[in-house]
Design a protein around this motif. Structure first.
Motif: not given
Length: 156
Positions: A27-44
């Motif tokens: 779902p997400a990867v952090r490198t240094g001070d940045h977090v890259y969030v993977s594409g999220q679908l409209p899941m409920v």
């Protein structure tokens, strides 16, 4: 000053559980001070909240709502990676993909649903760069998908 979590609660929302990936990624990867969030679908609650294409089966207003849901899921993945949302210094960029009928050209208005929610949750730190891209299809026939990049401090 209210925390991002308090702002979410004031909107009558709560941060959901992180949506499990639908393929081979995290779902997400952090490198240094940045977090890259993977594409999220409209899941409920584990279910896709809508299917179809904007300009055909899905209205602009519904697309905007679904983009907001995607953004809330992205916020959940971000929080899981950083620990608490008050550690987010800035939302750097949002990228949104809109499954579009060939005659549909309002992708930026759809993605306003995500941008407006992020702005309400993070205030000035939520002001971000953005791309809104029309595509032929998205995973699971989702109408919209949202990813984001954030800058965040390390927790002590």
């Amino acid at each position: 000053m209210a925390t991002p979590e308090e702002r979410i609660a004031a909107l009558g929302m709560s941060v959901p559980e992180v949506v499990p990936p639908v393929a081979a990624y995290v779902p997400a990867v952090r490198t240094g001070d940045h977090v890259y969030v993977s594409g999220q679908l409209p899941m409920v609650a584990g279910e896709l909240a809508g299917t179809g294409k904007l300009g055909a089966e899905v209205t602009l207003e519904r697309g905007k709502e679904l983009a907001s849901t995607c953004a809330l899921n992205a916020i959940a993945a971000l929080r899981a990676e950083v620990g608490e949302l008050s550690l987010v210094n800035r939302i750097v960029k949002i990228v949104g993909f809109v499954a579009s009928d060939p005659s549909f050209h309002n992708q930026p208005q759809v993605l306003n649903g995500a941008s407006e929610l992020v702005g309400e949750v993070f205030g000035d730190a939520g002001v971000h760069a953005r791309s809104a891209v029309g595509v032929a299809a998205l995973p699971l026939d989702a109408p919209v998908e949202v990813e984001l990049v954030a800058e965040a401090a390390r927790s002590e």
